[in-house]
Design a protein around this motif. Sequence first.
Motif, PDB file in Angstrom:
ATOM      1  N   GLU A  79     -11.365 -41.983 -81.557  1.00 27.18           N
ATOM      2  CA  GLU A  79     -12.214 -41.369 -80.538  1.00 27.18           C
ATOM      3  C   GLU A  79     -13.690 -41.640 -80.836  1.00 27.18           C
ATOM      4  OE1 GLU A  79     -11.263 -39.858 -77.727  1.00 27.18           O
ATOM      5  OE2 GLU A  79      -9.172 -40.174 -78.234  1.00 27.18           O
ATOM      6  N   PRO A  80     -14.486 -41.839 -79.775  1.00 22.12           N
ATOM      7  CA  PRO A  80     -15.922 -42.038 -79.986  1.00 22.12           C
ATOM      8  C   PRO A  80     -16.504 -40.867 -80.789  1.00 22.12           C
ATOM      9  CG  PRO A  80     -15.338 -42.493 -77.715  1.00 22.12           C
ATOM     10  CD  PRO A  80     -14.116 -41.911 -78.366  1.00 22.12           C
TER      11      PRO A  80
ATOM     12  N   ALA B 285      -8.581 -34.451 -90.764  1.00 30.13           N
ATOM     13  CA  ALA B 285      -8.284 -33.029 -90.933  1.00 30.13           C
ATOM     14  C   ALA B 285      -7.150 -32.780 -91.922  1.00 30.13           C
ATOM     15  CB  ALA B 285      -7.938 -32.402 -89.582  1.00 30.13           C
ATOM     16  N   SER B 286      -6.240 -33.743 -92.048  1.00 27.04           N
ATOM     17  CA  SER B 286      -5.060 -33.552 -92.894  1.00 27.04           C
ATOM     18  C   SER B 286      -5.246 -33.955 -94.356  1.00 27.04           C
ATOM     19  CB  SER B 286      -3.882 -34.355 -92.329  1.00 27.04           C
ATOM     20  OG  SER B 286      -3.557 -33.890 -91.044  1.00 27.04           O
TER      21      SER B 286
ATOM     22  N   GLU C 102      -9.707 -49.811 -75.276  1.00 26.48           N
ATOM     23  CA  GLU C 102     -10.885 -49.443 -76.044  1.00 26.48           C
ATOM     24  C   GLU C 102     -10.560 -48.206 -76.879  1.00 26.48           C
ATOM     25  OE1 GLU C 102     -15.630 -49.075 -75.303  1.00 26.48           O
ATOM     26  OE2 GLU C 102     -14.308 -48.425 -73.691  1.00 26.48           O
ATOM     27  N   HIS C 103     -10.754 -48.302 -78.187  1.00 28.38           N
ATOM     28  CA  HIS C 103     -10.542 -47.213 -79.148  1.00 28.38           C
ATOM     29  C   HIS C 103      -9.069 -46.854 -79.363  1.00 28.38           C
ATOM     30  CE1 HIS C 103     -14.835 -46.800 -78.803  1.00 28.38           C
ATOM     31  NE2 HIS C 103     -14.740 -46.438 -77.536  1.00 28.38           N
ATOM     32  N   GLU C 104      -8.139 -47.718 -78.943  1.00 28.81           N
ATOM     33  CA  GLU C 104      -6.705 -47.454 -79.139  1.00 28.81           C
ATOM     34  C   GLU C 104      -6.024 -48.722 -79.641  1.00 28.81           C
ATOM     35  OE1 GLU C 104      -2.772 -46.028 -76.663  1.00 28.81           O
ATOM     36  OE2 GLU C 104      -4.744 -45.530 -75.880  1.00 28.81           O
TER      37      GLU C 104
ATOM     38  N   LEU D   6      -1.213 -41.236 -83.232  1.00 30.11           N
ATOM     39  CA  LEU D   6      -2.026 -40.582 -84.252  1.00 30.11           C
ATOM     40  C   LEU D   6      -3.492 -40.734 -83.893  1.00 30.11           C
ATOM     41  CD1 LEU D   6      -1.943 -39.263 -87.090  1.00 30.11           C
ATOM     42  CD2 LEU D   6      -2.002 -41.559 -88.034  1.00 30.11           C
ATOM     43  N   ASP D   7      -4.221 -39.668 -84.030  1.00 31.01           N
ATOM     44  CA  ASP D   7      -5.665 -39.691 -83.811  1.00 31.01           C
ATOM     45  C   ASP D   7      -6.340 -39.718 -85.179  1.00 31.01           C
ATOM     46  OD1 ASP D   7      -8.424 -38.764 -83.330  1.00 31.01           O
ATOM     47  OD2 ASP D   7      -7.696 -38.426 -81.294  1.00 31.01           O
ATOM     48  N   LEU D   8      -7.335 -40.575 -85.331  1.00 29.10           N
ATOM     49  CA  LEU D   8      -8.047 -40.673 -86.606  1.00 29.10           C
ATOM     50  C   LEU D   8      -8.589 -39.315 -87.046  1.00 29.10           C
ATOM     51  CD1 LEU D   8      -8.889 -42.787 -88.724  1.00 29.10           C
ATOM     52  CD2 LEU D   8     -11.022 -43.024 -87.486  1.00 29.10           C
ATOM     53  N   ALA D   9      -9.007 -38.499 -86.097  1.00 31.31           N
ATOM     54  CA  ALA D   9      -9.526 -37.161 -86.421  1.00 31.31           C
ATOM     55  C   ALA D   9      -8.451 -36.300 -87.092  1.00 31.31           C
ATOM     56  CB  ALA D   9     -10.050 -36.481 -85.163  1.00 31.31           C
TER      57      ALA D   9
END
Length: 95
Positions: A33-34, A78-79, A12-14, A71-74
């Motif tokens: 991430e939620p 930010a980048s 879930e979410h990955e 990699l995190d979508l957040a």
Amino acid sequence: MEAQFEVEMLFEHEYLVRARAAGEVIETRIMVEPGVLEQLGLEGADERQVVKETAVFLADHQPLIDFPPLLDLADVIASYDDFPEQLRRHLPADH
């Protein structure tokens, strides 16, 4: 030539994203991430499509071979200042 990405849900979410570059397979795990989709104003969007469009966006900004293994979508948000707008533009309007 635009890279072709395969997106596979791991958990879930990955997601695992695969593409070919320089004769080899590149794999990156992307976490959604939620709350991140809500932050982007994309509640209800298909996460798999978000991940695919994220990979396409990154491929326009760096070589596939330079994709990080995780990699995190957040982190993408930010980048890259223009990422949220570009993502919204490429997703179906009925999210």
